[in-house]
Design a protein around this motif. Structure first.
Motif, mmCIF file in Angstrom:
data_model
loop_
_atom_site.group_PDB
_atom_site.id
_atom_site.type_symbol
_atom_site.label_atom_id
_atom_site.label_comp_id
_atom_site.label_asym_id
_atom_site.label_seq_id
_atom_site.Cartn_x
_atom_site.Cartn_y
_atom_site.Cartn_z
ATOM 1 N N LYS A 109 0.846 -1.206 0.000
ATOM 2 C CA LYS A 109 0.000 0.000 0.000
ATOM 3 C C LYS A 109 0.876 1.249 0.000
ATOM 4 C CE LYS A 109 -2.123 3.462 2.391
ATOM 5 N NZ LYS A 109 -1.668 4.387 3.434
ATOM 6 N N GLY B 44 0.751 5.352 0.405
ATOM 7 C CA GLY B 44 -0.099 6.445 0.883
ATOM 8 C C GLY B 44 -0.004 7.686 0.009
ATOM 9 N N GLY B 45 -0.751 8.703 0.384
ATOM 10 C CA GLY B 45 -0.897 9.924 -0.407
ATOM 11 C C GLY B 45 0.416 10.617 -0.746
ATOM 12 N N GLY C 127 8.707 3.629 9.632
ATOM 13 C CA GLY C 127 8.176 2.643 10.566
ATOM 14 C C GLY C 127 7.302 3.302 11.612
ATOM 15 N N VAL C 128 6.916 2.495 12.601
ATOM 16 C CA VAL C 128 6.125 3.012 13.719
ATOM 17 C C VAL C 128 7.113 3.442 14.799
ATOM 18 C CG1 VAL C 128 4.389 2.460 15.450
ATOM 19 C CG2 VAL C 128 4.243 1.417 13.165
ATOM 20 N N TYR C 129 6.934 4.643 15.307
ATOM 21 C CA TYR C 129 7.846 5.222 16.281
ATOM 22 C C TYR C 129 7.214 5.279 17.671
ATOM 23 C CZ TYR C 129 11.436 6.740 12.955
ATOM 24 O OH TYR C 129 12.463 6.773 12.043
ATOM 25 N N THR D 206 4.956 4.337 3.476
ATOM 26 C CA THR D 206 4.508 5.673 3.837
ATOM 27 C C THR D 206 5.681 6.644 3.883
ATOM 28 O OG1 THR D 206 3.205 6.900 5.479
ATOM 29 C CG2 THR D 206 4.540 5.072 6.315
ATOM 30 N N ASP D 207 5.470 7.825 4.503
ATOM 31 C CA ASP D 207 6.529 8.846 4.489
ATOM 32 C C ASP D 207 7.425 8.798 5.724
ATOM 33 O OD1 ASP D 207 4.665 9.762 6.281
ATOM 34 O OD2 ASP D 207 4.230 11.625 5.222
ATOM 35 N N VAL D 208 7.235 7.810 6.601
ATOM 36 C CA VAL D 208 8.162 7.571 7.716
ATOM 37 C C VAL D 208 8.615 6.114 7.602
ATOM 38 C CG1 VAL D 208 7.387 9.292 9.399
ATOM 39 C CG2 VAL D 208 6.148 7.131 9.208
ATOM 40 N N ALA E 131 -2.309 7.997 16.564
ATOM 41 C CA ALA E 131 -1.115 7.813 15.721
ATOM 42 C C ALA E 131 -1.560 7.434 14.313
ATOM 43 C CB ALA E 131 -0.228 6.710 16.294
ATOM 44 N N LYS E 132 -1.626 8.404 13.410
ATOM 45 C CA LYS E 132 -2.323 8.131 12.146
ATOM 46 C C LYS E 132 -1.519 7.273 11.165
ATOM 47 C CE LYS E 132 -1.269 12.104 9.291
ATOM 48 N NZ LYS E 132 -1.721 12.921 8.212
ATOM 49 N N VAL E 133 -0.344 6.792 11.579
ATOM 50 C CA VAL E 133 0.483 5.991 10.682
ATOM 51 C C VAL E 133 -0.264 4.742 10.174
ATOM 52 C CG1 VAL E 133 1.702 4.854 12.610
ATOM 53 C CG2 VAL E 133 2.791 4.966 10.379
ATOM 54 N N ALA F 15 6.720 7.836 19.243
ATOM 55 C CA ALA F 15 5.830 9.003 19.204
ATOM 56 C C ALA F 15 5.879 9.504 17.774
ATOM 57 C CB ALA F 15 6.330 10.099 20.147
ATOM 58 N N ASP F 16 4.973 10.380 17.394
ATOM 59 C CA ASP F 16 5.009 10.936 16.039
ATOM 60 C C ASP F 16 6.355 11.640 15.833
ATOM 61 O OD1 ASP F 16 4.768 12.357 13.699
ATOM 62 O OD2 ASP F 16 2.694 12.956 14.069
ATOM 63 N N PRO F 17 7.215 11.122 14.938
ATOM 64 C CA PRO F 17 8.551 11.719 14.776
ATOM 65 C C PRO F 17 8.490 13.162 14.281
ATOM 66 C CG PRO F 17 8.151 10.035 13.097
ATOM 67 C CD PRO F 17 7.002 9.964 14.042
ATOM 68 N N ASN F 18 7.363 13.561 13.719
ATOM 69 C CA ASN F 18 7.231 14.954 13.282
ATOM 70 C C ASN F 18 6.869 15.895 14.433
ATOM 71 O OD1 ASN F 18 7.845 14.609 10.498
ATOM 72 N ND2 ASN F 18 5.854 13.618 10.250
HETATM 73 P P1 ADP Z 1 -0.029 7.915 4.374
HETATM 74 O O1 ADP Z 1 -0.436 9.097 3.554
HETATM 75 O O2 ADP Z 1 1.159 7.185 3.811
HETATM 76 O O3 ADP Z 1 -1.171 7.010 4.717
HETATM 77 P P2 ADP Z 1 -0.197 9.160 6.970
HETATM 78 O O4 ADP Z 1 0.039 10.636 6.916
HETATM 79 O O5 ADP Z 1 -1.595 8.680 7.067
HETATM 80 O O6 ADP Z 1 0.558 8.514 5.719
HETATM 81 O O7 ADP Z 1 0.631 8.523 8.180
HETATM 82 C C1 ADP Z 1 2.028 8.775 8.303
HETATM 83 C C2 ADP Z 1 2.247 9.848 9.357
HETATM 84 O O8 ADP Z 1 1.858 9.359 10.636
HETATM 85 C C3 ADP Z 1 3.687 10.259 9.575
HETATM 86 O O9 ADP Z 1 4.099 11.259 8.662
HETATM 87 C C4 ADP Z 1 3.711 10.742 11.022
HETATM 88 O O10 ADP Z 1 3.682 12.159 11.116
HETATM 89 C C5 ADP Z 1 2.408 10.200 11.597
HETATM 90 N N1 ADP Z 1 2.576 9.482 12.867
HETATM 91 C C6 ADP Z 1 1.846 9.715 13.983
HETATM 92 N N2 ADP Z 1 2.247 8.929 14.987
HETATM 93 C C7 ADP Z 1 3.247 8.147 14.508
HETATM 94 C C8 ADP Z 1 4.075 7.120 15.076
HETATM 95 N N3 ADP Z 1 3.925 6.715 16.339
HETATM 96 N N4 ADP Z 1 5.005 6.554 14.289
HETATM 97 C C9 ADP Z 1 5.160 6.925 12.999
HETATM 98 N N5 ADP Z 1 4.419 7.906 12.415
HETATM 99 C C10 ADP Z 1 3.469 8.512 13.142
#
Ligand code: ADP
Ligand code: ASP
Ligand code: MG
Length: 405
Positions: free
Chosen positions: A7, A9-10, A177-179, A173-175, A208-210, A181-184
């Motif tokens: 998959k 993402g956007g 992995g799962v962190y 996705t744009d990160v 955590a929208k990842v 906390a939100d790395p941003n």
């Molecule tokens: P996609 O468009 O690929 O579906 P999303 O924007 O929905 O991507 O999800 C990726 C984003 O989730 C990351 O850019 C990050 O800011 C956010 N995020 C929030 N919490 C976490 C976390 N615990 N680990 C990784 N990313 C996280």
């Protein structure tokens, strides 16, 4: 040979160059001999743009028509991705959710998948194609287009992986992995090598929208192995899988925040049997998900009752609450929308005490007031002022020793 659902993402399909990059990655996996199903989201910003366009036409667009509109974002992305694969000599066919056999209920804008018939997808795969499926959408048994809620392409991918009995579902996705906390938001956040379905479900439903929370629920139910990886870099990513021994050693695995919150309070409610049932019966019937509920100790025969809901449902909830208030003889309805929820998640909490106390101390040291608290076996959440959310996350991340190094 494995069957893999990938998959993107956007952001991963955010412009023409990025779509070409996705095509190259898909083609590499295909050339390793695997069968590949690709699920794509709408190009970044497109879904938001379509929503704001609709709101310019009317403040209250019919949900059925929203679905017809929003599904076009993903339809655009599948066609472009298929073209990019053709351009590098890789046979590919794009399918809408309906063509891929994804059948949902009729709850427009947040439909649930009822079943998937993957016959056409299997046929196309067996003929040597990469199959590209539009994320986030399906159709009712009667043929009406539906969408699966924001972030719903994750669910499409995981549900397809289950229906196709795929060996693996990769979420690019744009990160990377799962962190923790939100790395941003939290610069010291650390990537997790693996995380349990249960923890990931809590993290996702707490903000955590990842990964979309319903997609994680689905993965857990059907045991789909999920890996979260970066579209833009190499790396092993994060495996979302069954809980194991090592995971229990860690008390807190992650912190997360959610701004998508609003609080409704019924002031001066008669304190007698049946009132809560009337209130929450009506709210539930309107498909509004209630999260936390607090009822105060009654003063005389009256009490106050507060609850939190998704912020997007606030206009609908306020209308309804005013009608219910009249009906049950409550004095007034108060609303607060500038709130956020911060949460700690970890399976190790089951066997460790003192987590709540440390959380409250940390917030108090930052001068942050707690409005509501809720706990379960593996999480603790506090509702606070929205403006304090990011500082709270950074302070909690540090206080629980989650930083790098
Ligand atoms: P996609 O468009 O690929 O579906 P999303 O924007 O929905 O991507 O999800 C990726 C984003 O989730 C990351 O850019 C990050 O800011 C956010 N995020 C929030 N919490 C976490 C976390 N615990 N680990 C990784 N990313 C996280
Ligand atoms: N395009 C949809 C959204 O923005 C679905 C997704 O990206 O997963 O919510
Ligand atoms: Mg997403």
């Amino acid at each position: 040979m494995a069957l893999i659902v990938q998959k993107y993402g956007g952001t991963s399909v955010g412009d023409a160059e990025r779509i070409k990059n996705v095509a190259r990655r898909v083609s590499e996996s295909r050339k390793q001999g695997h069968q590949i199903v690709v699920v794509v989201s709408a190009m970044s910003g497109v879904t938001d743009e379509l929503i704001s366009l609709a709101k310019k036409i009317t403040s209250d667009p019919p949900e059925r028509e929203m679905d017809v509109l929003l599904a076009t974002g993903e339809q655009m992305a599948i066609a472009l991705t298929a073209m990019a694969l053709h351009a590098i000599g890789m046979p590919a066919v794009s399918l809408t959710g309906a063509q891929a056999g994804i059948v949902t209920d009729g709850v427009h804008t947040k439909a649930k998948i009822k079943n998937i018939t993957p016959k056409e997808t299997h046929r196309l795969l067996d003929a040597g194609n990469v199959v590209i499926v539009a994320g986030f959408q399906g159709q009712t048994p009667g043929g009406h287009i539906t969408t699966l809620g924001r972030g719903g392409s994750d669910l499409t991918a995981i549900a397809l992986a289950a229906a196709l009995k795929a060996d693996l579902c990769q979420i690019y996705t744009d990160v990377d992995g799962v962190y923790t906390a939100d790395p941003n938001v939290v610069p010291g956040a650390r990537r997790l090598n693996k995380v349990s379905y249960e923890e990931m479900l809590e993290l996702a439903s707490l903000g955590a929208k990842v990964l979309q929370s319903r997609s994680v629920e689905f993965a857990a139910k059907y045991g789909v192995p999920v890996v979260v990886k970066s579209t833009f870099a190499e790396g092993s990513g994060t495996l979302v899988t069954k809980e194991d021994r090592d995971m229990e050693q860690v008390v807190v695995s992650g912190v997360t925040g959610d701004r998508n919150q609003a609080k409704v309070t019924f002031v001066g409610v008669p304190d007698k049997p049946g009132i809560a049932a009337r209130i929450f019966g009506a709210i539930g019937a309107a498909n509004i998900l209630v999260d936390m509920i607090i009822q105060n100790v009654s003063q005389g025969d009256l009490t106050d009752l507060s609850f939190t809901i998704p912020r997007a449902d606030l206009p609908k909830a306020v209308d309804l609450a005013n009608r219910i208030a009249k009906d049950i003889g409550a004095k007034s309805v108060e609303v607060k929308d500038q709130i956020a929820k911060v949460s700690l998640v970890g399976v190790g909490m089951r066997s460790h005490s003192g987590v709540a106390a440390r959380m409250f101390e940390t917030l108090s040291r930052e001068g942050i007031n707690i409005m509501m608290i809720s706990t379960s076996e593996i999480k603790i959440s506090c509702v606070i002022e929205e403006k304090s959310m990011d500082p709270a996350l950074r302070a909690l991340h540090k206080a629980f020793g989650l930083e790098k190094g």
